[in-house]
Design a protein around this motif. Structure first.
Motif, PDB file in Angstrom:
ATOM      1  N   MET A   1      38.000  40.351  41.877  1.00 42.54           N
ATOM      2  CA  MET A   1      38.370  39.227  41.006  1.00 42.54           C
ATOM      3  C   MET A   1      38.262  39.556  39.526  1.00 42.54           C
ATOM      4  O   MET A   1      38.402  38.666  38.675  1.00 42.54           O
TER       5      MET A   1
ATOM      6  N   ASN B   1      40.882  38.162  37.310  1.00 37.68           N
ATOM      7  CA  ASN B   1      41.316  36.773  37.524  1.00 37.68           C
ATOM      8  C   ASN B   1      40.534  35.816  36.640  1.00 37.68           C
ATOM      9  O   ASN B   1      39.684  35.074  37.104  1.00 37.68           O
TER      10      ASN B   1
ATOM     11  N   PHE C   1      36.440  30.786  43.535  1.00 38.38           N
ATOM     12  CA  PHE C   1      36.490  32.029  44.305  1.00 38.38           C
ATOM     13  C   PHE C   1      37.722  32.072  45.193  1.00 38.38           C
ATOM     14  O   PHE C   1      38.386  33.097  45.296  1.00 38.38           O
TER      15      PHE C   1
ATOM     16  N   GLY D   1      42.950  31.714  39.323  1.00 40.06           N
ATOM     17  CA  GLY D   1      42.494  33.066  39.665  1.00 40.06           C
ATOM     18  C   GLY D   1      41.751  33.178  40.974  1.00 40.06           C
ATOM     19  O   GLY D   1      41.204  34.235  41.287  1.00 40.06           O
ATOM     20  N   GLY D   2      41.705  32.127  41.790  1.00 40.65           N
ATOM     21  CA  GLY D   2      41.049  32.230  43.090  1.00 40.65           C
ATOM     22  C   GLY D   2      41.800  33.185  44.012  1.00 40.65           C
ATOM     23  O   GLY D   2      42.991  33.407  43.854  1.00 40.65           O
ATOM     24  N   ASN D   3      41.075  33.774  44.963  1.00 46.34           N
ATOM     25  CA  ASN D   3      41.698  34.745  45.870  1.00 46.34           C
ATOM     26  C   ASN D   3      41.273  34.431  47.300  1.00 46.34           C
ATOM     27  O   ASN D   3      40.250  34.900  47.781  1.00 46.34           O
TER      28      ASN D   3
ATOM     29  N   ASN E   1      40.416  37.096  49.940  1.00 50.00           N
ATOM     30  CA  ASN E   1      39.079  37.688  49.914  1.00 50.00           C
ATOM     31  C   ASN E   1      38.175  36.978  50.920  1.00 50.00           C
ATOM     32  O   ASN E   1      37.376  37.601  51.623  1.00 50.00           O
TER      33      ASN E   1
END
Lengths: 137, 679
Positions: A45, A48, B264, B270-272, B275
């Motif tokens: 991340m 991000n 997260f 920007g979260g993924n 993952n």
């Protein structure tokens, strides 16, 4: 059976300590996995930041390196204190414990020196992404 | 801030008749258990002898009781889904989508976390210390904490039926759907905290079992003399210690997302979410082996005992177990080939998945060759084992099919997948645990389970299994996705009706298990196990009395080879009183474990409903309890030599009354090991 034998029998034997040490080591190993995964998530991340500042602008590697070195040093001196303890050398154990306790204070002095040099803390100007839900909203 | 967070009277399930009756059954069930305990005046017994017990055998039995209750609950969920899908062609059936989604989510969650995990911990607790000739596990108090944290998680799932709703996001809880943006209610939080709290218990169990095996073996019990069940527990414990942290991390971050608005796994900012899926299956795949390896251990013990022959290829079974343990960490990506990793990544994980079938194949051949030229006695545990061997191989073959990424693209999230993993877990895991339950029941309680009802339960389970899941393979190939609340394809319905009939036959199997237990308790006087060795067994757990004394072994056994107890019987030393009794130190009972469990349950409930003052209070109480316990230097009591001698005298008096092995009356009996002196 006398009271004395009761006392002796309930004392924790060295074998029990060995079991505890091994169990605690296993617990630490499972903690290692937790940290490994958190680091992996950090790497995934890294970029991000939703338009916010990147890590490069927030963290100083030199500072982190210095702090890490101090941290490792304190682990090492604590280890030496442990060795002295195992040898039942009280004065030497105390000496190394004092050294271990002293290190963070050195680190604090260093940090203040650094702040003085930089003028302000790097996290002062951080804007985190605003939470749009959850209790913090 | 509201004093009860987001908890209001609307949380009670009066919005739907089906939900309200589920809640009523749960509440009435709890009340009737209390009523029965009160009727028999057994509160003192329950609290002082069981709830506070640190005896690994009693903890094991309580684990299995949780597992059986949750098996019933998980099965009700399954039956409701099968019923819905059987009738929901071109109509809405009787379950609204939101309710149907809760049911498949709780079915998976319960069966994995609160049926299989407690069942496994229960069997391990009951048997493993005896198999290695130990008096207890390494950390008896931590064992009790593990039990009660597992119970707290199970309690939280049951509570969600009464107060609020359960997750609709499936047992895997994939974001972003499970995130706060799309799922703002309490359901996913119930799931998260049930899983997180019981997960702490599982890590502690893993540590406890591993330390016990490494440090507490009897003299002469070298690693390569350990019974295979203990070997599988050894590897399963390692997997627990190293895999469960991944679940903690994934669920912890999802909880942060949901509760504190972090990013997260969210869609935006920007979260993924990919993952999460990686982290979840980094635990999830090893978890499959955590569940199945001990079942493989049970099969190994059962197949040798009832083939009346030494286990074939002991070393290869040990190596295969180790290999599976290692490889289980290299295949997680096959759960999401369709995520869009590169062809090379998918190919790697596809190949690893095919490779992990090899050690499993080695095991199957070893079990078959154990039976070859053995004198097989078809007791219920052996029936389950043979049913497993035949059925599991089919599941393995469909697994190897799914391991091919292009095939997986076609079958991903169809009912073919559902059929495949039920085909692994029901025969592989559940049949193993049920075999273990029937195999070791006499050890725990001193009398055998009724064999006729045991056989009936087996036949219902296996016929029901084939009827319930073979149609799902066909449906998957016809393109039916999993988790359909209703559908408009006429061709699917006949298969779904057959599957519902299968579920009904499985229900009969569960009824047979209940009747078996009731009948066996009623007729226990006719099926007493006086020798402690009801099956002419091979490993050390059969050397103790049934049920075993609190200390298991008055004198620690001296092990001289593999199949330790068989070897002792052969040398004619199995029932000798070798040394005078001495004082033994045993752990004192403690309520602290149960107390921490209750605090854990309230903690989970408080976090789910955002009652923050209560959550902080519970955390403080747990910390306080742990510190008080850790500072207590007086945790053991001494059982005096005379007391031990009294128990041992009674044991040898019972042995004298039953001089021959119970199996000697069986028509298929091939003869016990003859003592050297008489050979």
């Amino acid at each position: 059976m006398t009271a004395a034998t009761t006392m002796d029998a309930t004392q924790i034997s060295p074998v029990r300590y060995e079991e505890r040490a091994f169990g605690f080591w296993l617990y630490l190993m499972s903690d290692v996995i937790v940290f490994a995964l958190l680091f992996a998530t950090y790497v995934v991340m890294l970029g991000n930041t939703a338009g916010g500042p990147m890590g490069k602008e927030l963290f100083s590697l030199e500072r982190a390196a210095g702090e890490t070195a101090l941290l490792l040093l304190s682990s090492a001196t604590f280890g030496v204190a442990g060795v002295a303890l195992a040898r039942a050398d009280k004065s030497r154990a105390l000496l190394w414990l004092v050294v271990t306790v002293g290190e963070p204070h050195c680190a604090g002095v260093c940090r203040r020196a650094y702040r003085h040099h930089d003028g302000r803390h790097p996290l002062d100007h951080v804007q985190s992404p605003s939470p749009h839900d959850g209790v913090m909203a | 801030v509201e004093i009860f967070g987001r908890l209001t009277i609307d949380a009670l399930p009066f919005y739907s008749a089906v939900a309200a009756s589920g809640a009523a059954v749960t509440v009435l069930g709890a009340l009737s258990v209390m009523a029965v305990i009160t009727y028999f005046g057994a509160w003192r017994l329950v609290l002082l002898e069981w709830v506070s017990s640190l005896d690994h055998k009693k903890i094991g039995i309580m684990y299995i009781m949780i597992a059986l209750v949750m098996l019933l609950r998980g099965f009700v969920d399954a039956a409701m889904m099968r019923g819905q899908q059987a009738i929901a062609y071109n109509n809405d059936g009787y379950l609204p989508p939101e309710h149907f989604d809760q049911i498949f989510s709780s079915h998976g969650t319960i069966m994995i976390f609160f049926m299989a995990m407690p069942f496994l911990s229960g069997l391990i607790n009951l048997i493993m210390p005896q198999q290695i000739g130990a008096r207890d596990v390494a950390f008896p108090f931590m064992n009790s904490v593990s039990l009660w944290l597992t119970a707290a998680g199970a309690g939280l799932v049951l509570l969600s039926l009464v107060v609020g709703k359960f997750s609709t996001a499936g047992w895997t809880g994939y974001p972003p759907y499970s995130g706060a943006e799309y799922n703002s209610g309490v359901g996913v939080d119930y799931w998260l905290w049930a899983v997180l709290i019981s997960g702490v218990g599982s890590i502690m169990s893993g540590i406890n079992f591993l330390v016990t095996i490494v440090k507490c073996r009897a003299p002469g019990m070298y690693l390569l003399r350990m019974p295979l069940f203990t070997w599988t527990v050894f590897v399963t414990s390692i997997l627990m210690i190293f895999a469960f942290p991944a679940l903690t991390v994934a669920c912890g971050m999802l909880a942060l997302d949901r509760t504190f608005g972090m990013h997260f796994f969210t869609n935006a900012m920007g979260g993924n979410m990919m993952n999460y899926i990686n982290l979840f299956w980094l635990w999830g795949h090893p978890e499959v082996y955590i569940l199945i390896l001990p079942a493989f251990g049970v099969f190994s013990e059962v197949v040798a005992t009832f083939s009346q022959k030494r286990l074939f290829g002991y070393t290869s079974l040990v190596l295969a177990t180790m290999a599976i343990g290692l490889l289980s960490f290299t295949v997680w990506l096959h759960h999401f080939f369709t995520m869009g990793s590169s062809a090379n990544v998918n190919a790697f994980f596809g190949i690893m998945t095919t490779i992990i079938a090899v050690p499993t194949g080695v095991k199957v051949l070893d079990w078959l060759l154990t039976m070859y030229r053995g004198r097989i006695i078809f007791k219920p545990p052996m029936l389950y084992t043979i049913g497993f061997l035949v059925t599991f191989v089919i599941g393995g073959l469909t697994g190897v099919l799914l391991a091919v990424p292009p095939v997986d693209y076609l079958l991903h999230n169809t009912t073919f997948l559902i059929a495949h993993f039920h085909n692994m877990i029901i025969p592989g895991v559940l049949f193993g645990y049920l075999a273990g339950y029937m195999f070791w029941f006499p050890k725990a309680f001193g009398f055998k389970l009724d064999e006729r009802w045991g056989a009936w339960s087996f036949w219902c389970w296996i016929i029901g299994f084939y009827l319930a899941f073979m149609p799902l393979y066909v449906l998957g190939l016809m393109g039916m996705p999993r988790r359909m609340e209703h559908y408009d394809v006429a061709a699917w319905q006949p298969h779904l009706i057959i599957a519902a009939v299968g579920a009904f036959i499985i229900f009969l199997g569960i009824v047979c298990l209940g009747v078996q237990l009731a009948v066996s308790i009623r007729d226990r006087k006719q099926a007493l196990d006086l020798t402690g060795d009801p099956w002419n067994g091979r490993s050390l757990e059969w050397a103790t009395s049934s049920p075993p004394a609190p200390y298991n072994f008055a004198v620690l056994p001296q092990v001289r080879g593999g199949d330790a107890f068989w070897d002792m019987k052969q040398r004619g030393v199995a029932y000798q009183r070798l040394a005078p009794c001495v004082d033994l130190v045993l752990p004192k009972n403690s309520f602290v474990g149960a107390f921490i469990g209750v605090a854990g349950l309230v903690l989970g409930f408080a976090i789910v409903w955002h009652i923050w003052w209560l959550a902080v209070l519970c955390l403080a109480i747990i910390a306080y309890a742990v510190i008080v316990r850790a500072s207590d230097d007086d945790t053991g009591y001494v059982m005096s030599a005379s007391e031990v001698k009294k128990i041992e005298d009674a044991r040898f008096a019972a042995l004298a009354k039953a001089s021959r092995n119970e199996m000697a009356d069986d028509p298929g009996f091939a003869g016990g090991p003859l003592p050297e002196s008489s050979a």
